[in-house]
Design a protein around this motif. Structure first.
Motif, PDB file in Angstrom:
ATOM      1  N   LYS A   1      -5.975   9.321   4.478  1.00 33.67           N
ATOM      2  CA  LYS A   1      -7.105   8.486   4.083  1.00 33.67           C
ATOM      3  C   LYS A   1      -7.187   7.218   4.923  1.00 33.67           C
ATOM      4  O   LYS A   1      -6.189   6.755   5.478  1.00 33.67           O
ATOM      5  CB  LYS A   1      -7.003   8.108   2.600  1.00 33.67           C
ATOM      6  CG  LYS A   1      -6.905   9.301   1.664  1.00 33.67           C
ATOM      7  CD  LYS A   1      -6.767   8.853   0.214  1.00 33.67           C
ATOM      8  CE  LYS A   1      -6.653  10.041  -0.727  1.00 33.67           C
ATOM      9  NZ  LYS A   1      -6.539   9.614  -2.145  1.00 33.67           N
TER      10      LYS A   1
ATOM     11  N   VAL B   1       0.853  -1.194   0.000  1.00 33.84           N
ATOM     12  CA  VAL B   1       0.000   0.000   0.000  1.00 33.84           C
ATOM     13  C   VAL B   1       0.885   1.239   0.000  1.00 33.84           C
ATOM     14  O   VAL B   1       1.679   1.435   0.921  1.00 33.84           O
ATOM     15  CB  VAL B   1      -0.940   0.025   1.221  1.00 33.84           C
ATOM     16  CG1 VAL B   1      -1.789   1.282   1.203  1.00 33.84           C
ATOM     17  CG2 VAL B   1      -1.818  -1.214   1.243  1.00 33.84           C
ATOM     18  N   SER B   2       0.743   2.074  -0.997  1.00 33.68           N
ATOM     19  CA  SER B   2       1.566   3.276  -1.113  1.00 33.68           C
ATOM     20  C   SER B   2       1.181   4.291  -0.033  1.00 33.68           C
ATOM     21  O   SER B   2       0.003   4.605   0.154  1.00 33.68           O
ATOM     22  CB  SER B   2       1.371   3.895  -2.504  1.00 33.68           C
ATOM     23  OG  SER B   2       2.074   5.112  -2.612  1.00 33.68           O
ATOM     24  N   GLY B   3       2.192   4.796   0.687  1.00 32.20           N
ATOM     25  CA  GLY B   3       1.972   5.837   1.688  1.00 32.20           C
ATOM     26  C   GLY B   3       1.344   5.362   2.978  1.00 32.20           C
ATOM     27  O   GLY B   3       0.878   6.187   3.773  1.00 32.20           O
ATOM     28  N   ALA B   4       1.317   4.059   3.218  1.00 33.32           N
ATOM     29  CA  ALA B   4       0.684   3.535   4.434  1.00 33.32           C
ATOM     30  C   ALA B   4       1.444   3.972   5.682  1.00 33.32           C
ATOM     31  O   ALA B   4       2.670   3.878   5.732  1.00 33.32           O
ATOM     32  CB  ALA B   4       0.595   2.018   4.368  1.00 33.32           C
TER      33      ALA B   4
ATOM     34  N   VAL C   1      -3.382   5.901   5.470  1.00 34.17           N
ATOM     35  CA  VAL C   1      -2.350   6.220   4.484  1.00 34.17           C
ATOM     36  C   VAL C   1      -2.304   7.730   4.249  1.00 34.17           C
ATOM     37  O   VAL C   1      -3.306   8.440   4.417  1.00 34.17           O
ATOM     38  CB  VAL C   1      -2.603   5.492   3.144  1.00 34.17           C
ATOM     39  CG1 VAL C   1      -2.675   3.991   3.358  1.00 34.17           C
ATOM     40  CG2 VAL C   1      -3.892   5.977   2.494  1.00 34.17           C
ATOM     41  N   LEU C   2      -1.131   8.210   3.857  1.00 33.57           N
ATOM     42  CA  LEU C   2      -0.947   9.598   3.444  1.00 33.57           C
ATOM     43  C   LEU C   2      -0.621   9.586   1.961  1.00 33.57           C
ATOM     44  O   LEU C   2       0.432   9.097   1.556  1.00 33.57           O
ATOM     45  CB  LEU C   2       0.184  10.262   4.235  1.00 33.57           C
ATOM     46  CG  LEU C   2       0.486  11.728   3.890  1.00 33.57           C
ATOM     47  CD1 LEU C   2      -0.737  12.600   4.133  1.00 33.57           C
ATOM     48  CD2 LEU C   2       1.679  12.231   4.694  1.00 33.57           C
ATOM     49  N   GLU C   3      -1.541  10.117   1.168  1.00 36.36           N
ATOM     50  CA  GLU C   3      -1.401  10.048  -0.277  1.00 36.36           C
ATOM     51  C   GLU C   3      -1.802  11.378  -0.901  1.00 36.36           C
ATOM     52  O   GLU C   3      -2.917  11.870  -0.682  1.00 36.36           O
ATOM     53  CB  GLU C   3      -2.275   8.922  -0.843  1.00 36.36           C
ATOM     54  CG  GLU C   3      -2.159   8.724  -2.346  1.00 36.36           C
ATOM     55  CD  GLU C   3      -3.060   7.606  -2.832  1.00 36.36           C
ATOM     56  OE1 GLU C   3      -2.764   7.044  -3.896  1.00 36.36           O
ATOM     57  OE2 GLU C   3      -4.065   7.311  -2.167  1.00 36.36           O
ATOM     58  N   ASP C   4      -0.883  11.977  -1.674  1.00 35.74           N
ATOM     59  CA  ASP C   4      -1.151  13.233  -2.375  1.00 35.74           C
ATOM     60  C   ASP C   4      -1.680  14.318  -1.433  1.00 35.74           C
ATOM     61  O   ASP C   4      -2.627  15.043  -1.759  1.00 35.74           O
ATOM     62  CB  ASP C   4      -2.146  13.014  -3.520  1.00 35.74           C
ATOM     63  CG  ASP C   4      -1.616  12.046  -4.573  1.00 35.74           C
ATOM     64  OD1 ASP C   4      -0.389  12.025  -4.775  1.00 35.74           O
ATOM     65  OD2 ASP C   4      -2.419  11.314  -5.178  1.00 35.74           O
TER      66      ASP C   4
ATOM     67  N   ALA D   1     -10.326   4.155  -0.887  1.00 38.50           N
ATOM     68  CA  ALA D   1      -9.987   4.846   0.358  1.00 38.50           C
ATOM     69  C   ALA D   1     -10.936   6.007   0.607  1.00 38.50           C
ATOM     70  O   ALA D   1     -11.403   6.668  -0.322  1.00 38.50           O
ATOM     71  CB  ALA D   1      -8.546   5.337   0.310  1.00 38.50           C
TER      72      ALA D   1
ATOM     73  N   THR E   1     -11.271   9.713   2.211  1.00 35.64           N
ATOM     74  CA  THR E   1     -10.443  10.847   2.617  1.00 35.64           C
ATOM     75  C   THR E   1     -10.968  11.440   3.920  1.00 35.64           C
ATOM     76  O   THR E   1     -12.148  11.768   4.040  1.00 35.64           O
ATOM     77  CB  THR E   1     -10.436  11.922   1.520  1.00 35.64           C
ATOM     78  OG1 THR E   1      -9.900  11.366   0.312  1.00 35.64           O
ATOM     79  CG2 THR E   1      -9.590  13.109   1.945  1.00 35.64           C
TER      80      THR E   1
ATOM     81  N   GLU F   1      -7.503  16.784   4.382  1.00 36.90           N
ATOM     82  CA  GLU F   1      -6.784  17.231   3.197  1.00 36.90           C
ATOM     83  C   GLU F   1      -5.752  18.300   3.554  1.00 36.90           C
ATOM     84  O   GLU F   1      -5.688  18.774   4.681  1.00 36.90           O
ATOM     85  CB  GLU F   1      -7.773  17.781   2.159  1.00 36.90           C
ATOM     86  CG  GLU F   1      -8.762  16.735   1.635  1.00 36.90           C
ATOM     87  CD  GLU F   1      -9.729  17.314   0.630  1.00 36.90           C
ATOM     88  OE1 GLU F   1     -10.030  18.530   0.732  1.00 36.90           O
ATOM     89  OE2 GLU F   1     -10.195  16.570  -0.272  1.00 36.90           O
TER      90      GLU F   1
END
Length: 214
Positions: free
Chosen positions: A127, A91-94, A120-123, A142, A144, A147
């Motif tokens: 989330k 998982v990206s940014g987990a 996770v932290l994504e962009d 996911a 959100t 933000e």
């Protein structure tokens, strides 16, 4: 023939200019007052929205972590995943992931009451990620929660009462006693959110002592 007084002939030009100037000042003051009230309403609405998002994140974390259980899982490739993980290679940014109990099943779907989740932290968005099944399933979409996140860091409190910046335990069933999430939203100071993990029935080995009477 009757003489007409000058006061009965109407306003002079100077009087009209003075009256217009007064009306202009009143109009400007009214517009400024209205604009100030509108700006205040916009600022209050924005602040309330930010507070709602922050509370949404805190409520989600509190509800999930309070029901965390020691249940290792298996990923899509069949590899074993500990009960509580820092990050996730799949998982990206987990930030961290675990299994929680108390997953409501209102439609009586053929699934367990346990749920695998990860934050996770994504962009620039924090989330909540969840899986439809505990083992061998792909994560769902996911949700959100917050933000404009500049950074998010996690500290873990172990059974010895020590805070650490990483979580790696030899026991696949091990859970931290508490989690501290440090979140920085762009343009704002860092906020630290502290949560207990699980039902807190575990007794740390360091605190078990024999009383003199025993």
């Amino acid at each position: 023939m009757t003489n007409v007084r000058s006061t009965d002939a109407g306003f002079t030009l100077i009087e009209l200019l003075v009256a217009l100037a007064i009306f202009a000042l009143i109009s400007v003051a009214g517009v400024m007052l209205l604009r100030s009230g509108t700006d205040t309403q916009i600022a209050v609405k924005k602040r309330l929205e930010e507070m709602a998002l922050s509370h949404r994140l805190a409520n989600s974390l509190e509800g999930d972590l309070a029901q965390a259980i020691a249940r290792p899982v298996r990923d899509q490739s069949g590899q074993a995943v500990p009960a509580f993980t820092q990050g996730d290679a799949t998982v990206s940014g987990a930030l961290f992931g675990f299994v929680r109990a108390g997953w409501s099943n209102y439609d009586a779907a053929p699934r367990a009451g346990l749920q695998r989740v990860a934050y996770v932290l994504e962009d620039g968005a924090l989330k909540r990620l969840s899986w439809p099944m505990l083992d061998g399933a792909a994560p769902a979409d996911a949700a959100t929660l917050l933000e404009n996140v500049a950074s998010a860091n996690v500290d873990y409190r172990d059974d010895k009462g020590q805070w650490r910046g990483d979580w790696s335990a030899a026991d696949a069933d091990a859970l931290p006693r508490a989690v501290a999430l440090r979140v920085t939203v762009k343009g704002k100071a860092e906020e630290r959110l502290l949560f207990l993990v699980g039902p807190q029935t575990r007794v740390p080995p360091a605190s078990i002592e024999t009383s003199p009477d025993q």
